[in-house]
Scaffold this motif. Structure first.
Motif, PDB file in Angstrom:
ATOM      1  N   TRP A  93       4.583  14.888 -60.291  1.00 32.09           N
ATOM      2  CA  TRP A  93       4.487  15.746 -61.479  1.00 32.09           C
ATOM      3  C   TRP A  93       3.038  15.971 -61.888  1.00 32.09           C
ATOM      4  N   ASN A  94       2.263  14.898 -61.993  1.00 34.43           N
ATOM      5  CA  ASN A  94       0.855  15.062 -62.386  1.00 34.43           C
ATOM      6  C   ASN A  94       0.076  15.822 -61.306  1.00 34.43           C
ATOM      7  N   ASN A  95       0.438  15.570 -60.038  1.00 33.53           N
ATOM      8  CA  ASN A  95      -0.212  16.327 -58.961  1.00 33.53           C
ATOM      9  C   ASN A  95       0.094  17.823 -59.075  1.00 33.53           C
ATOM     10  N   TYR A  96       1.334  18.124 -59.458  1.00 29.98           N
ATOM     11  CA  TYR A  96       1.712  19.534 -59.585  1.00 29.98           C
ATOM     12  C   TYR A  96       0.916  20.210 -60.707  1.00 29.98           C
ATOM     13  N   LEU A  97       0.763  19.519 -61.836  1.00 29.52           N
ATOM     14  CA  LEU A  97      -0.020  20.090 -62.940  1.00 29.52           C
ATOM     15  C   LEU A  97      -1.466  20.296 -62.511  1.00 29.52           C
ATOM     16  N   SER A  98      -2.019  19.335 -61.761  1.00 30.12           N
ATOM     17  CA  SER A  98      -3.402  19.487 -61.275  1.00 30.12           C
ATOM     18  C   SER A  98      -3.499  20.639 -60.271  1.00 30.12           C
TER      19      SER A  98
ATOM     20  N   ASP B 229      12.096  19.549 -73.087  1.00 31.42           N
ATOM     21  CA  ASP B 229      13.035  20.308 -72.250  1.00 31.42           C
ATOM     22  C   ASP B 229      12.919  19.843 -70.807  1.00 31.42           C
ATOM     23  N   PRO B 230      13.916  19.086 -70.309  1.00 35.23           N
ATOM     24  CA  PRO B 230      13.831  18.592 -68.923  1.00 35.23           C
ATOM     25  C   PRO B 230      13.827  19.704 -67.887  1.00 35.23           C
ATOM     26  N   HIS B 231      14.257  20.924 -68.274  1.00 36.28           N
ATOM     27  CA  HIS B 231      14.230  22.033 -67.313  1.00 36.28           C
ATOM     28  C   HIS B 231      12.804  22.386 -66.895  1.00 36.28           C
ATOM     29  N   ALA B 232      11.825  21.908 -67.640  1.00 39.69           N
ATOM     30  CA  ALA B 232      10.435  22.169 -67.251  1.00 39.69           C
ATOM     31  C   ALA B 232      10.140  21.575 -65.875  1.00 39.69           C
ATOM     32  N   TYR B 233      10.808  20.461 -65.540  1.00 42.81           N
ATOM     33  CA  TYR B 233      10.561  19.845 -64.245  1.00 42.81           C
ATOM     34  C   TYR B 233      11.031  20.716 -63.089  1.00 42.81           C
ATOM     35  N   SER B 234      11.921  21.683 -63.371  1.00 45.03           N
ATOM     36  CA  SER B 234      12.382  22.557 -62.282  1.00 45.03           C
ATOM     37  C   SER B 234      11.233  23.379 -61.715  1.00 45.03           C
ATOM     38  N   ALA B 235      10.163  23.576 -62.499  1.00 45.02           N
ATOM     39  CA  ALA B 235       9.016  24.329 -61.997  1.00 45.02           C
ATOM     40  C   ALA B 235       8.410  23.630 -60.779  1.00 45.02           C
ATOM     41  N   ALA B 236       8.348  22.280 -60.812  1.00 41.89           N
ATOM     42  CA  ALA B 236       7.847  21.533 -59.659  1.00 41.89           C
ATOM     43  C   ALA B 236       8.936  21.348 -58.604  1.00 41.89           C
ATOM     44  N   LEU B 237      10.163  21.170 -59.068  1.00 34.21           N
ATOM     45  CA  LEU B 237      11.273  20.913 -58.158  1.00 34.21           C
ATOM     46  C   LEU B 237      11.440  22.025 -57.133  1.00 34.21           C
ATOM     47  N   PHE B 238      11.220  23.296 -57.574  1.00 33.57           N
ATOM     48  CA  PHE B 238      11.430  24.442 -56.691  1.00 33.57           C
ATOM     49  C   PHE B 238      10.118  25.133 -56.307  1.00 33.57           C
ATOM     50  N   ALA B 239       8.989  24.438 -56.441  1.00 32.53           N
ATOM     51  CA  ALA B 239       7.681  25.044 -56.148  1.00 32.53           C
ATOM     52  C   ALA B 239       7.374  24.918 -54.652  1.00 32.53           C
ATOM     53  N   ASP B 240       7.798  25.888 -53.872  1.00 30.75           N
ATOM     54  CA  ASP B 240       7.633  25.835 -52.413  1.00 30.75           C
ATOM     55  C   ASP B 240       6.160  25.827 -52.002  1.00 30.75           C
TER      56      ASP B 240
ATOM     57  N   PHE C  99       3.616  24.632 -53.667  1.00 26.75           N
ATOM     58  CA  PHE C  99       3.072  23.303 -53.951  1.00 26.75           C
ATOM     59  C   PHE C  99       3.509  22.298 -52.884  1.00 26.75           C
ATOM     60  N   VAL C 100       4.765  22.373 -52.475  1.00 28.62           N
ATOM     61  CA  VAL C 100       5.276  21.444 -51.454  1.00 28.62           C
ATOM     62  C   VAL C 100       4.537  21.657 -50.131  1.00 28.62           C
ATOM     63  N   ALA C 101       4.351  22.921 -49.748  1.00 28.35           N
ATOM     64  CA  ALA C 101       3.650  23.200 -48.494  1.00 28.35           C
ATOM     65  C   ALA C 101       2.218  22.685 -48.533  1.00 28.35           C
ATOM     66  N   ASP C 102       1.541  22.854 -49.664  1.00 24.57           N
ATOM     67  CA  ASP C 102       0.162  22.390 -49.793  1.00 24.57           C
ATOM     68  C   ASP C 102       0.105  20.862 -49.785  1.00 24.57           C
ATOM     69  N   SER C 103       1.098  20.237 -50.427  1.00 21.18           N
ATOM     70  CA  SER C 103       1.121  18.767 -50.477  1.00 21.18           C
ATOM     71  C   SER C 103       1.352  18.170 -49.100  1.00 21.18           C
ATOM     72  N   GLN C 104       2.148  18.815 -48.282  1.00 22.37           N
ATOM     73  CA  GLN C 104       2.376  18.306 -46.929  1.00 22.37           C
ATOM     74  C   GLN C 104       1.101  18.319 -46.101  1.00 22.37           C
ATOM     75  N   ARG C 105       0.217  19.295 -46.370  1.00 21.07           N
ATOM     76  CA  ARG C 105      -1.054  19.368 -45.629  1.00 21.07           C
ATOM     77  C   ARG C 105      -2.069  18.343 -46.138  1.00 21.07           C
ATOM     78  N   ARG C 106      -2.036  18.060 -47.463  1.00 16.66           N
ATOM     79  CA  ARG C 106      -3.104  17.230 -48.046  1.00 16.66           C
ATOM     80  C   ARG C 106      -2.555  15.942 -48.657  1.00 16.66           C
ATOM     81  N   ALA C 107      -1.406  15.455 -48.186  1.00 12.01           N
ATOM     82  CA  ALA C 107      -0.793  14.271 -48.799  1.00 12.01           C
ATOM     83  C   ALA C 107      -1.717  13.054 -48.740  1.00 12.01           C
ATOM     84  N   HIS C 108      -2.495  12.939 -47.666  1.00  8.59           N
ATOM     85  CA  HIS C 108      -3.356  11.764 -47.524  1.00  8.59           C
ATOM     86  C   HIS C 108      -4.468  11.727 -48.564  1.00  8.59           C
ATOM     87  N   ASP C 109      -4.739  12.845 -49.251  1.00 11.49           N
ATOM     88  CA  ASP C 109      -5.805  12.872 -50.249  1.00 11.49           C
ATOM     89  C   ASP C 109      -5.427  12.110 -51.517  1.00 11.49           C
ATOM     90  N   PHE C 110      -4.163  12.010 -51.839  1.00 14.19           N
ATOM     91  CA  PHE C 110      -3.799  11.379 -53.111  1.00 14.19           C
ATOM     92  C   PHE C 110      -2.623  10.404 -53.003  1.00 14.19           C
TER      93      PHE C 110
END
Length: 462
Positions: A61-66, A87-98, A100-111
């Motif tokens: 979550w914090n990574n997504y905000l950053s 509003d817990p629905h706010a988390y759906s922004a990260a849940l379905f953020a394709d 963000f997921v693609a970028d995280s898979q490339r740079r997961a070792h950074d954080f």
């Protein structure tokens, strides 16, 4: 003789009530109410609880905000961070953020450590199964991943039950008139388009993380818009007469019913979240209904019926079959039914108007133009007939029908004058050749223009 009615408005007097009622609208309304009972958006959504309890929120979550701030979306990052507390629905922004997921898979070792990276990937793989347990996210429209096909199912998911009931009840006085005039197929097509248009209107003003679009009140407004888009003259609505203890059809101005869609839009704005996005959805659907019904080219409104003389039962049965066939857009069956009447009575006004519409459906231009000119020669002296001829003349012009002979044209001009269609009558007068009927037709038109205070236009008539 019975005054003519349109193909969609003529009802079979011997048919059961369910055949002449708004069947499509009733079935959709029942499905919508059932949807609110079984797919209530106010119940906890399992996928959101799982997102928090599984540890996925702590990981990303914090990574997504950053990530949002890094990609020049600082304002959105602040909105989501503030909204997540309420509003817990706010988390759906990260849940379905394709992205963000693609970028995280490339740079997961950074954080993340290798163990955290494996945990994150394992949890991400579980998301489709978890989404399948949440009705709102399974059938609705997560706004960060709209998936347009789900606009069709979103109205059946979530929403307020009382708001759905209120919208359906306010639509009830208009339903029978709308479905008789448009036919079952067009009404269903309007509903499908209403789901799409209202969904697009919602997404225009919705922000990621807000409650996904759901509930039927906004899409229902396309039927309200279609109803008012059809009205060009007073309505003939059934009104209960307590003295006679029966329903009677009385003329009612369409504008007296305008508070109904306004009330629905006000309720959508006041009792739906987010306010602006839901209001935008409702307004978009209402305007779409006004415009789309013009493209569908519905038939004119049903005039009052006056049965001054008994009709042959066989003739009445043929007319009824013809109107029923037109209501189902079956041009061949309608053509055959009206032809039976015209064989015995070539100038029968009801049959001519029906045949006019049937031949339009069949694209039989030669026969259609012949029927149209025969209809334009009709005296059309009974109540409502002149207005119907005027509507048919408008359709004839739109389809670029053959020019009228002087005899037909001057007779039609008299009919247009009685229908108070003065501009089409004046235009027609300038196109016609001289004829023995001209003087009388021009005199009638000139007299009506003067009566309406249009003396300057009357003087221009030759």
């Amino acid at each position: 003789m019975t005054t003519p009615t349109t193909a969609q408005t003529t009802a079979d007097p011997t048919a059961p009530a369910w055949r002449n009622g708004p069947r499509v609208m009733a079935l959709v309304a029942i499905a919508l109410i059932a949807g609110q009972l079984f797919n209530n958006a106010n119940t906890p959504q399992p996928v959101l609880n799982w997102y928090s309890s599984s540890g996925l929120k702590n990981l990303e979550w914090n990574n997504y905000l950053s990530w949002l701030r890094f990609n020049n979306q600082s304002a959105l990052s602040q909105q989501l961070e503030a909204r997540a507390a309420m509003d817990p629905h706010a988390y759906s922004a990260a849940l379905f953020a394709d992205d963000f997921v693609a970028d995280s898979q490339r740079r997961a070792h950074d954080f993340w450590s290798p163990a955290e990276t494996e945990q994150w990937k394992r949890l991400r793989e579980q998301i489709p199964a978890q989404v399948a347990t949440s009705n709102l996210y399974r059938w609705g429209v997560p706004n960060s991943s709209p998936r347009p096909a789900r606009f069709f199912t979103a109205p059946f998911t979530g929403g307020s039950l009382w708001l759905t009931l209120a919208a359906v009840l306010l639509l009830a006085p208009l339903a029978s008139t709308l479905e008789r005039r448009l036919g079952h197929g067009r009404v269903l097509a309007l509903w499908i388009l209403g789901c799409l248009v209202s969904g697009v209107g919602y997404l225009l003003l919705a922000s990621p993380g807000q409650v996904p679009f759901h509930g039927p009140a906004a899409p229902l407004l396309i039927w309200f818009g279609a109803f008012f888009g059809l009205q060009h003259s007073p309505l003939q609505l059934p009104i209960w007469h307590p003295k006679h203890k029966q329903w009677q059809r009385r003329p009612v101005s369409p504008y007296t019913l305008l508070p109904l869609p306004i009330a629905v839009m006000a309720a959508v704005a006041l009792f739906s979240t987010p306010l602006l996005a839901n209001l935008s959805a409702g307004i978009a659907a209402f305007i779409a209904g006004l415009l789309l019904v013009q493209i569908m080219q519905p038939q004119p409104i049903e005039p009052e019926q006056h049965d001054n003389s008994p009709m042959d039962p066989q003739q009445l049965a043929s007319l009824t079959r013809g109107w029923d066939a037109l209501g189902q857009l079956d041009g061949d069956a309608a053509h055959a039914a009206f032809a039976q009447v015209l064989t015995r009575e070539p100038d029968h006004f009801d049959a001519l108007t029906g045949q006019f519409t049937a031949q339009q459906l069949l694209n039989d231009n030669a026969s259609w133009e012949s029927t149209a000119q025969q209809l334009f020669c009709s005296p059309a002296t009974e109540k409502g007939q002149a207005t119907q001829v005027a509507r048919c003349w408008q359709q004839y012009q739109q389809r670029s029908g053959a020019p009228l002979s002087a005899a037909v044209g001057w007779t039609l001009l008299k009919t247009l004058t009685r229908a108070e269609e003065f501009q089409p009558a004046e235009k027609l007068a300038r196109q016609l050749d001289d004829h023995s009927l001209k003087a009388d037709a021009i005199a009638q038109l000139r007299a009506r223009l003067i009566q309406e205070g249009l003396t300057h236009r009357a003087k221009t008539l030759a």
